[in-house]
Motif scaffolding. Structure first.
Motif, PDB file in Angstrom:
ATOM      1  N   PHE A 166      57.348  23.592  24.980  1.00  7.64           N
ATOM      2  CA  PHE A 166      58.711  23.887  24.541  1.00  7.64           C
ATOM      3  C   PHE A 166      58.917  25.368  24.279  1.00  7.64           C
ATOM      4  CE2 PHE A 166      62.040  24.484  21.403  1.00  7.64           C
ATOM      5  CZ  PHE A 166      63.063  23.716  21.920  1.00  7.64           C
ATOM      6  N   GLU A 167      57.962  26.023  23.635  1.00 10.01           N
ATOM      7  CA  GLU A 167      58.143  27.421  23.253  1.00 10.01           C
ATOM      8  C   GLU A 167      58.253  28.342  24.469  1.00 10.01           C
ATOM      9  OE1 GLU A 167      53.690  26.439  22.762  1.00 10.01           O
ATOM     10  OE2 GLU A 167      55.649  25.469  22.547  1.00 10.01           O
ATOM     11  N   LYS A 168      57.754  27.907  25.622  1.00  8.47           N
ATOM     12  CA  LYS A 168      57.889  28.700  26.842  1.00  8.47           C
ATOM     13  C   LYS A 168      59.115  28.271  27.655  1.00  8.47           C
ATOM     14  CE  LYS A 168      52.920  29.582  27.213  1.00  8.47           C
ATOM     15  NZ  LYS A 168      51.684  29.416  28.031  1.00  8.47           N
ATOM     16  N   TYR A 169      59.454  27.003  27.539  1.00  8.41           N
ATOM     17  CA  TYR A 169      60.587  26.469  28.305  1.00  8.41           C
ATOM     18  C   TYR A 169      61.922  26.888  27.693  1.00  8.41           C
ATOM     19  CZ  TYR A 169      63.989  22.854  29.683  1.00  8.41           C
ATOM     20  OH  TYR A 169      65.109  22.193  30.094  1.00  8.41           O
ATOM     21  N   PHE A 170      62.061  26.779  26.387  1.00  7.87           N
ATOM     22  CA  PHE A 170      63.348  26.963  25.712  1.00  7.87           C
ATOM     23  C   PHE A 170      63.985  28.333  25.956  1.00  7.87           C
ATOM     24  CE2 PHE A 170      65.242  28.674  21.737  1.00  7.87           C
ATOM     25  CZ  PHE A 170      66.479  28.060  21.849  1.00  7.87           C
ATOM     26  N   PRO A 171      63.252  29.461  25.850  1.00  3.35           N
ATOM     27  CA  PRO A 171      63.910  30.766  26.044  1.00  3.35           C
ATOM     28  C   PRO A 171      64.496  30.961  27.438  1.00  3.35           C
ATOM     29  CG  PRO A 171      61.767  31.017  24.967  1.00  3.35           C
ATOM     30  CD  PRO A 171      61.836  29.606  25.464  1.00  3.35           C
ATOM     31  N   GLN A 172      64.057  30.157  28.403  1.00  2.00           N
ATOM     32  CA  GLN A 172      64.526  30.327  29.775  1.00  2.00           C
ATOM     33  C   GLN A 172      65.772  29.490  30.094  1.00  2.00           C
ATOM     34  OE1 GLN A 172      61.184  30.785  32.784  1.00  2.00           O
ATOM     35  NE2 GLN A 172      60.101  29.630  31.212  1.00  2.00           N
ATOM     36  N   LEU A 173      66.214  28.679  29.135  1.00  2.00           N
ATOM     37  CA  LEU A 173      67.354  27.793  29.384  1.00  2.00           C
ATOM     38  C   LEU A 173      68.630  28.563  29.705  1.00  2.00           C
ATOM     39  CD1 LEU A 173      67.285  24.774  26.900  1.00  2.00           C
ATOM     40  CD2 LEU A 173      67.385  24.714  29.389  1.00  2.00           C
ATOM     41  N   ARG A 174      68.706  29.786  29.269  1.00  2.00           N
ATOM     42  CA  ARG A 174      69.920  30.570  29.467  1.00  2.00           C
ATOM     43  C   ARG A 174      69.675  31.757  30.403  1.00  2.00           C
ATOM     44  NH1 ARG A 174      69.534  28.073  24.881  1.00  2.00           N
ATOM     45  NH2 ARG A 174      71.330  27.107  23.874  1.00  2.00           N
ATOM     46  N   SER A 175      68.745  31.585  31.340  1.00  2.00           N
ATOM     47  CA  SER A 175      68.427  32.651  32.290  1.00  2.00           C
ATOM     48  C   SER A 175      69.598  32.931  33.216  1.00  2.00           C
ATOM     49  CB  SER A 175      67.199  32.257  33.132  1.00  2.00           C
ATOM     50  OG  SER A 175      66.075  32.041  32.308  1.00  2.00           O
ATOM     51  N   ARG A 176      69.710  34.170  33.623  1.00  2.00           N
ATOM     52  CA  ARG A 176      70.752  34.550  34.571  1.00  2.00           C
ATOM     53  C   ARG A 176      70.354  34.172  35.997  1.00  2.00           C
ATOM     54  NH1 ARG A 176      72.514  40.687  32.728  1.00  2.00           N
ATOM     55  NH2 ARG A 176      73.302  40.155  30.642  1.00  2.00           N
ATOM     56  N   PHE A 177      71.362  34.033  36.828  1.00  2.00           N
ATOM     57  CA  PHE A 177      71.098  33.734  38.234  1.00  2.00           C
ATOM     58  C   PHE A 177      70.400  34.914  38.897  1.00  2.00           C
ATOM     59  CE2 PHE A 177      72.225  34.072  42.684  1.00  2.00           C
ATOM     60  CZ  PHE A 177      71.878  32.822  43.162  1.00  2.00           C
ATOM     61  N   GLU A 178      69.313  34.631  39.631  1.00  2.00           N
ATOM     62  CA  GLU A 178      68.602  35.667  40.376  1.00  2.00           C
ATOM     63  C   GLU A 178      68.218  35.103  41.742  1.00  2.00           C
ATOM     64  OE1 GLU A 178      65.288  37.278  38.334  1.00  2.00           O
ATOM     65  OE2 GLU A 178      66.401  37.761  36.493  1.00  2.00           O
ATOM     66  N   TRP A 179      68.490  35.892  42.782  1.00  4.60           N
ATOM     67  CA  TRP A 179      68.145  35.457  44.131  1.00  4.60           C
ATOM     68  C   TRP A 179      66.643  35.291  44.297  1.00  4.60           C
ATOM     69  CZ3 TRP A 179      71.125  33.070  47.242  1.00  4.60           C
ATOM     70  CH2 TRP A 179      72.505  33.331  47.277  1.00  4.60           C
ATOM     71  N   ALA A 180      65.882  36.079  43.570  1.00  2.00           N
ATOM     72  CA  ALA A 180      64.419  35.985  43.674  1.00  2.00           C
ATOM     73  C   ALA A 180      63.933  34.600  43.253  1.00  2.00           C
ATOM     74  CB  ALA A 180      63.759  37.062  42.808  1.00  2.00           C
ATOM     75  N   ASN A 181      64.542  34.051  42.192  1.00  2.00           N
ATOM     76  CA  ASN A 181      64.177  32.701  41.763  1.00  2.00           C
ATOM     77  C   ASN A 181      64.552  31.672  42.818  1.00  2.00           C
ATOM     78  OD1 ASN A 181      62.980  33.280  39.264  1.00  2.00           O
ATOM     79  ND2 ASN A 181      64.959  33.346  38.227  1.00  2.00           N
ATOM     80  N   VAL A 256      60.729  29.295  34.934  1.00  2.00           N
ATOM     81  CA  VAL A 256      59.442  29.544  35.582  1.00  2.00           C
ATOM     82  C   VAL A 256      58.366  28.709  34.877  1.00  2.00           C
ATOM     83  CG1 VAL A 256      57.724  31.271  36.201  1.00  2.00           C
ATOM     84  CG2 VAL A 256      60.163  31.870  36.216  1.00  2.00           C
ATOM     85  N   LEU A 257      57.798  27.773  35.616  1.00  3.76           N
ATOM     86  CA  LEU A 257      56.690  26.972  35.115  1.00  3.76           C
ATOM     87  C   LEU A 257      55.407  27.464  35.764  1.00  3.76           C
ATOM     88  CD1 LEU A 257      58.262  23.390  35.346  1.00  3.76           C
ATOM     89  CD2 LEU A 257      58.162  24.885  33.351  1.00  3.76           C
ATOM     90  N   PRO A 258      54.303  27.510  35.020  1.00  3.66           N
ATOM     91  CA  PRO A 258      53.044  28.007  35.597  1.00  3.66           C
ATOM     92  C   PRO A 258      52.515  27.058  36.660  1.00  3.66           C
ATOM     93  CG  PRO A 258      52.674  27.099  33.407  1.00  3.66           C
ATOM     94  CD  PRO A 258      54.159  27.117  33.609  1.00  3.66           C
ATOM     95  N   PRO A 259      51.683  27.558  37.580  1.00  2.00           N
ATOM     96  CA  PRO A 259      51.089  26.694  38.611  1.00  2.00           C
ATOM     97  C   PRO A 259      50.287  25.562  37.973  1.00  2.00           C
ATOM     98  CG  PRO A 259      50.673  29.011  39.086  1.00  2.00           C
ATOM     99  CD  PRO A 259      51.240  28.956  37.697  1.00  2.00           C
ATOM    100  N   ASN A 260      50.339  24.401  38.599  1.00  2.00           N
ATOM    101  CA  ASN A 260      49.592  23.254  38.098  1.00  2.00           C
ATOM    102  C   ASN A 260      48.264  23.081  38.825  1.00  2.00           C
ATOM    103  OD1 ASN A 260      49.635  21.257  36.114  1.00  2.00           O
ATOM    104  ND2 ASN A 260      50.390  19.688  37.492  1.00  2.00           N
ATOM    105  N   PHE A 261      48.113  23.737  39.980  1.00  3.28           N
ATOM    106  CA  PHE A 261      46.870  23.705  40.753  1.00  3.28           C
ATOM    107  C   PHE A 261      46.586  25.109  41.257  1.00  3.28           C
ATOM    108  CE2 PHE A 261      48.449  19.426  40.824  1.00  3.28           C
ATOM    109  CZ  PHE A 261      47.315  18.634  40.747  1.00  3.28           C
ATOM    110  N   ARG A 262      45.330  25.545  41.109  1.00  2.00           N
ATOM    111  CA  ARG A 262      44.943  26.888  41.548  1.00  2.00           C
ATOM    112  C   ARG A 262      43.696  26.789  42.427  1.00  2.00           C
ATOM    113  NH1 ARG A 262      46.138  28.662  35.789  1.00  2.00           N
ATOM    114  NH2 ARG A 262      43.907  28.418  35.425  1.00  2.00           N
ATOM    115  N   ASN A 263      43.864  26.336  43.644  1.00  2.00           N
ATOM    116  CA  ASN A 263      42.752  26.206  44.589  1.00  2.00           C
ATOM    117  C   ASN A 263      41.523  25.556  43.956  1.00  2.00           C
ATOM    118  OD1 ASN A 263      44.215  27.560  46.672  1.00  2.00           O
ATOM    119  ND2 ASN A 263      43.722  29.508  45.707  1.00  2.00           N
ATOM    120  N   PRO A 264      41.674  24.336  43.421  1.00  2.00           N
ATOM    121  CA  PRO A 264      40.577  23.729  42.653  1.00  2.00           C
ATOM    122  C   PRO A 264      39.320  23.464  43.460  1.00  2.00           C
ATOM    123  CG  PRO A 264      42.299  22.116  43.126  1.00  2.00           C
ATOM    124  CD  PRO A 264      42.839  23.441  43.522  1.00  2.00           C
TER     125      PRO A 264
END
Length: 398
Positions: A166-181, A256-264
């Motif tokens: 939650f502490e990482k998800y919540f601050p991003q709820l009001r992110s601005r639109f970005e083409w990069a995303n 932005v969510l972190p990767p869930n798999f990193r070449n395991p």
């Protein structure tokens, strides 16, 4: 599954465009409404379970702080866990007990075969427990009840994660639109679809002998080895593909969510493997199971016990059957052996551990151990044992 449903992508386009047109304060309400509709469309009446549990947990969390009585906090945690246990582990854990007291079976409680497993219950239960624990520690930023509901009902991760914080998800709820995303999100979604539909779908043909006892008995040893290796990659491409789709969809909303798999499968040891495989689950288990048990701070034998208990929970989390417990304990044993090796043997060896040859050998050996463990991930214990004997060429044992 929903990713192959054109309505799902139309739904994403509508919700995403609406998301950026709304003021920041209204966005959580849109996420809640979208998530409720999404869950209700695929899970039907079980939506009421998710709404009820989320509202009760959110209400209870409002009273939780460092000064909260332990019995109240423990009761709320237990309540969330018991919902998961009842729906997911009824047949495995509860039904044998209820059978001893047959007067409890009917009409008071349905039998195991009458209980419908709610979609995503393992994931949203772990997120709720995370929220409660961090609320108790006062680690969460100030937020409204609708922000909490937006955390629970965020539909890209609702069914199969990744498990959010939650502490990482919540601050991003009001992110601005970005083409990069948008670009990175679409690339991740395309990558995930390719993994699931092309790679996993193709390799699954080779893995078919694992799914049927008759096929297993008919195949030669070499073909069974090929099927097991294929299945190992099927699991990776299927699950990491889903994670890419979920993470990519979240990126469309500026989250932005972190990767869930990193070449395991390039891991050099089993501990590194669990730092690369299903990362969000590994982080949750480490933080809320392994560390509270004492982690590695206690005597060495207690560390081994903690590792075994944590991985047993991991096995149970993956499925309500004893072969998942065996799979989890198998990984726990490998982690214990690796820890013993690092603590007691590694410093005494003359092998150049950083040499390319040793690294390649370590990667192959780790992959082999992980592949062997898949036997008890996909098969009941008795069938898994027979399959293991077949792999060794002991054909008369089946």
């Amino acid at each position: 599954m929903f990713y192959s449903d054109w309505l799902y992508w139309l739904f994403i386009a509508f919700v995403c465009s609406s998301y950026y047109l709304l003021p920041g304060k209204i966005r959580p309400l849109l996420i809640v409404a979208a998530g409720a509709n999404f869950y209700g469309y695929y899970a039907g009446p079980l939506l009421m379970l998710l709404i009820t549990e989320a509202c009760l947990i959110g209400w209870a969390a409002a009273f939780i702080s460092r000064r909260t009585k332990r019995w109240f906090f423990a009761g709320v945690i237990a309540g969330a866990a018991l919902v998961l246990i009842y729906y997911k582990y009824n047949e495995l854990l509860l039904q044998p007990v209820l059978n001893l007291f047959s007067f409890f079976n009917k009409p008071y409680l349905p039998r195991a075969d009458q209980v419908v497993l709610p979609l995503g219950i393992s994931y949203f239960t772990f997120e709720l427990i995370h929220y409660l624990v961090e609320k108790k520690k006062e680690n969460l930023p100030e937020h409204r009840f609708t922000d909490f509901l937006a955390f629970v009902f965020f539909f890209p991760t609702l069914f199969a994660g990744p498990i959010k914080q939650f502490e990482k998800y919540f601050p991003q709820l009001r992110s601005r639109f970005e083409w990069a995303n948008m670009r990175s999100g679409l690339v991740l979604i395309a990558t995930g679809l390719f993994k699931k539909l092309v790679l996993a779908g193709t390799l699954d043909i080779l893995a078919q002998p694992l799914y049927a006892k008759e096929g297993m008995a008919a195949e030669q040893t070499l073909m069974l080895w090929a099927a097991l290796v294929a299945y190992t990659f099927v699991i990776y491409f299927d699950f990491s593909g889903y994670s890419d789709i979920a993470i990519g969809t979240a990126r469309l909303f500026g989250i932005v969510l972190p990767p869930n798999f990193r070449n395991p499968y390039l891991s050099r040891n089993i501990a590194e493997f669990w730092n690369r495989w299903h990362v969000s689950l590994g982080a949750w288990l480490t933080k809320y199971i392994y560390f509270p048990l004492g982690g590695s701070r206690l005597a060495e034998h207690r560390t081994y016990i903690n590792l075994m208990l944590t991985m047993t929970v991991s096995g149970l989390w993956h499925g309500a059957a004893w072969h998942f417990v065996v799979w989890g304990m198998f990984h726990g044993a490998m982690l214990c052996i690796y820890r013993f090796y690092v603590k007691r043997l590694k410093g005494r060896s003359s092998i150049p551990f950083l040499s390319p040859a040793f690294t390649a050998l370590a990667v192959v050996f780790t992959f082999f151990c992980v592949t062997i463990s898949r036997i008890f991930f996909v098969m009941p214990i008795s069938e898994g044992w027979k399959f293991s004997l077949k792999l060794l060429g002991l054909e008369n044992s089946i």
